[in-house]
Design an enzyme around this catalytic site. Structure first.
Site, short mmCIF file in Angstrom:
data_model
loop_
_atom_site.label_atom_id
_atom_site.label_comp_id
_atom_site.label_asym_id
_atom_site.label_seq_id
_atom_site.Cartn_x
_atom_site.Cartn_y
_atom_site.Cartn_z
N ALA A 1 0.89 -1.19 0.00
CA ALA A 1 0.00 0.00 0.00
C ALA A 1 0.91 1.22 0.00
CB ALA A 1 -0.90 -0.03 1.23
N ALA B 1 1.15 4.52 -1.87
CA ALA B 1 1.05 5.97 -2.11
C ALA B 1 0.87 6.74 -0.79
CB ALA B 1 -0.14 6.26 -3.02
N PRO B 2 1.41 7.96 -0.69
CA PRO B 2 2.09 8.72 -1.74
C PRO B 2 3.54 8.33 -1.98
CG PRO B 2 1.94 10.03 0.25
CD PRO B 2 1.20 8.77 0.53
N GLY B 3 4.10 7.45 -1.15
CA GLY B 3 5.41 6.92 -1.51
C GLY B 3 6.56 7.28 -0.59
N SER B 4 6.25 7.81 0.61
CA SER B 4 7.37 8.15 1.50
C SER B 4 8.19 6.90 1.81
CB SER B 4 6.87 8.80 2.79
OG SER B 4 6.06 7.91 3.52
N LYS B 5 7.48 5.82 2.13
CA LYS B 5 8.21 4.60 2.52
C LYS B 5 8.75 3.88 1.30
CE LYS B 5 5.32 4.36 6.58
NZ LYS B 5 4.34 5.35 6.08
N ASP C 1 -6.10 -4.17 -5.70
CA ASP C 1 -6.39 -4.44 -4.30
C ASP C 1 -5.25 -5.35 -3.81
OD1 ASP C 1 -7.28 -5.49 -1.89
OD2 ASP C 1 -9.38 -5.39 -2.50
N CYS D 1 -0.73 3.89 10.99
CA CYS D 1 -0.58 5.14 11.75
C CYS D 1 -1.81 5.29 12.64
CB CYS D 1 -0.37 6.33 10.84
SG CYS D 1 -1.62 6.53 9.58
N1 SAM Z 1 2.92 3.72 2.56
C1 SAM Z 1 2.43 5.04 2.20
C2 SAM Z 1 3.52 6.06 2.46
O1 SAM Z 1 4.35 5.84 3.31
O2 SAM Z 1 3.55 7.09 1.76
C3 SAM Z 1 1.16 5.37 2.94
C4 SAM Z 1 0.12 4.33 2.71
S1 SAM Z 1 -1.45 4.71 3.39
C5 SAM Z 1 -1.22 4.38 5.05
C6 SAM Z 1 -2.39 3.37 2.84
C7 SAM Z 1 -2.62 3.35 1.35
O3 SAM Z 1 -3.29 2.13 1.04
C8 SAM Z 1 -3.48 4.46 0.80
O4 SAM Z 1 -2.80 5.11 -0.24
C9 SAM Z 1 -4.71 3.75 0.25
O5 SAM Z 1 -5.22 4.34 -0.94
C10 SAM Z 1 -4.18 2.36 -0.04
N2 SAM Z 1 -5.18 1.27 -0.03
C11 SAM Z 1 -6.41 1.25 0.49
N3 SAM Z 1 -6.99 0.04 0.32
C12 SAM Z 1 -6.07 -0.73 -0.30
C13 SAM Z 1 -6.06 -2.07 -0.77
N4 SAM Z 1 -7.11 -2.87 -0.58
N5 SAM Z 1 -4.95 -2.52 -1.39
C14 SAM Z 1 -3.88 -1.72 -1.57
N6 SAM Z 1 -3.84 -0.44 -1.16
C15 SAM Z 1 -4.92 0.04 -0.54
#
Ligand code: SAM
Length: 483
Positions: free
Chosen positions: A130, A132-136, A181, A252
């Site tokens: 998961a 976006a936005p991509g920090s990790k 997903d 988080c």
């Molecule tokens: N790892 C990201 C970062 O450090 O920038 C932050 C991720 S954020 C906590 C969770 C992300 O999971 C969101 O961008 C959301 O759109 C995405 N998301 C939601 N449901 C999902 C799914 N079923 N499968 C994959 N990604 C999903």
């Protein structure tokens, strides 16, 4: 103190039921109302930490190191500077040398640092479920030093675009983006990844210091609903993990429903195949936030940060999985013809004294792409939204280079590079041509740098450099300087 921060009573009642006895509820509520310290991570693909420290000093930024992340710094700028020039419009940010990232959000990739550094060569793959936005993702890319293959997945299409833009700015060249997903990975990419990060979608209870409205729609029902998604994602991630590999699960948010209980689900599902790797030694004082099980439960008052939860597991042995799926359809790229490849490499050598790019050149219609080397075995498993780096467009007389070739590989150039002054950089990011102080006799393409990092391409034209910045990257507002 931000008294506008909304903290609903039913949330506080819930927190009371699980806050550990050594922490006080008053401190927790107090810290939720304190503004968050600004923090950045140095992108070591573009700039060394020592050079960042020098740049920060030049700009009179006060920085203090984040104890758990050698590339992370808390940063204080004057109020006037912050108001006049948002951090996102500074030279260090536009050049991809830094990423604005909350200090505790640097922890999940760090939990994989040792494993990543222990791998030699390019024969490995990491999944960010998961992303976006991509920090990790960009932190993982830097830890990998652009080696191996980094698959970054995101379910939301608008967020996938932001992820792609951030990977370009940060010069991540070993990345494949996918748009699914995350629950499909276990079925389609069973035991394919050496290590996996699942920074799961969550209720965001830990982000209230950044967003005073984060708890506006809080309800236990929605915690329970999100936990079901998290369980499906953690199961899928564990299936996609190779035996011997590590899985980091993070959120988080604070509630055990989305944290400890999701981890318990994983342990129940896979029994002896899962081993918890305790994180109490991840950094000095990590034990202050470690649970009895060995997870990090970072309450905002412990390190004066956002709230976070991080758990790490090892897959001890392979597991059974009878529902594996195979993607249909052909891989839509073909190898770039050897003769054309020689001509392309000769051009890079002649114009930039650059050696052949690291990876495999493939073409689709007129597009020329560079794919990470370790892709062969994984390339037909799923459909990727974007693979590797688009390096050029093929024309009758050769290849016209793309912006991304410069941001990802510009540091390999030994000639025809131009360090932009501050005012030239402003012109460049505003999409204008760059005026030169003296006429130049150079011809052809030139790689532009800022803060020592490549930021794009131009074309020498006697008294100026023609700007080749893609239109969608043109920046608005006050840029680079503020006085
Ligand atoms: N790892 C990201 C970062 O450090 O920038 C932050 C991720 S954020 C906590 C969770 C992300 O999971 C969101 O961008 C959301 O759109 C995405 N998301 C939601 N449901 C999902 C799914 N079923 N499968 C994959 N990604 C999903």
């Amino acid at each position: 103190m931000d008294k506008n921060t909304y903290i609903p009573e039913n949330f506080i009642d819930d927190v009371k039921s699980y806050i550990p006895p050594h922490l006080s509820l008053e401190d927790f509520i107090d810290s939720c109302q304190q503004p968050l310290r600004l923090s950045v991570r140095v992108n070591t693909l573009k700039m060394s930490v020592a050079d960042f420290e020098k740049e920060a000093q030049k700009m009179s930024w006060q920085i203090s190191p984040i104890p758990w992340c050698p590339e992370g710094f808390w940063l204080t700028r004057s109020k006037e500077e912050e108001a006049a020039l948002p951090i996102g419009n500074t030279a260090l940010h536009l050049s991809g040398c830094i990423y604005v990232q909350e200090a505790s959000s640097m922890l999940p990739p760090l939990a994989l640092r040792e494993e990543i550094h222990a791998i030699e060569g390019n024969e490995f793959a990491i999944l960010d479920v998961a992303a976006a936005p991509g920090s990790k993702t960009s932190q993982l890319g830097a830890l990998m030093d652009n080696r191996g293959l980094l698959v970054a997945n995101e379910f939301s299409s608008s967020r996938l675009k932001v992820l792609a833009a951030n990977m370009k700015r940060m010069g991540i060249s070993n990345c494949a983006l996918s748009h699914f997903d995350g629950k499909i990975f276990g079925d389609y990419m069973f035991e394919c990844f050496d290590h996996i990060l699942l920074d799961a979608p969550c209720s965001g209870e830990g982000t209230v210091r950044k967003d005073p409205n984060a708890l506006k729609n809080w309800s236990i029902e929605s915690n329970i609903e999100i936990a079901e998604v998290q369980k499906s994602l953690i199961k899928s991630a564990f299936l996609a993990l190779k035996p011997g590999g590590s899985l980091v699960y993070s959120t988080c948010t604070l509630t055990p429903l989305e944290n400890q209980q999701v981890c318990s689900y994983l342990l129940e599902e896979f029994g002896d195949a899962v081993e918890i790797i305790a994180l109490d030694h991840l950094f000095d004082n990590a034990n202050l936030a470690t649970t009895d099980q060995g997870y990090l439960h970072v309450w905002p008052q412990i390190f004066d940060s956002e709230g976070f939860f991080i758990a790490k597991f090892k897959k001890r042995v392979s597991v059974a999985h009878h529902d594996q799926q195979i993607k249909k359809g052909k891989f839509p790229f073909e190898a770039f013809a050897p003769k054309a490849q020689l001509a392309f490499n000769a051009y890079l050598k002649k114009q930039f004294k650059m050696n052949a790019l690291p990876g495999n050149l493939m073409q689709r219609d007129k597009e020329l792409w560079l794919f990470p080397e370790h892709l062969e075995s994984l390339r037909d498993k799923i459909k990727y939204a974007r693979l590797g780096v688009k390096v050029g467009t093929i024309h009758k007389n050769g290849v016209r280079l793309e912006h991304e070739l410069a941001t990802s590989f510009g540091q390999l150039a030994k000639q025809n590079t131009q360090a932009l002054t501050q005012s030239q950089a402003v012109d460049y990011f505003q999409g204008k041509d760059i005026r030169l102080e003296k006429l130049t006799s150079e011809t052809g393409e030139v790689i532009l740098t800022l803060c020592g990092a490549p930021v794009g391409l131009g074309k020498w034209q006697k008294a100026k450099i023609k700007n080749n910045l893609p239109r969608d990257l043109i920046a608005q507002g006050q840029l680079i300087t503020w006085v």
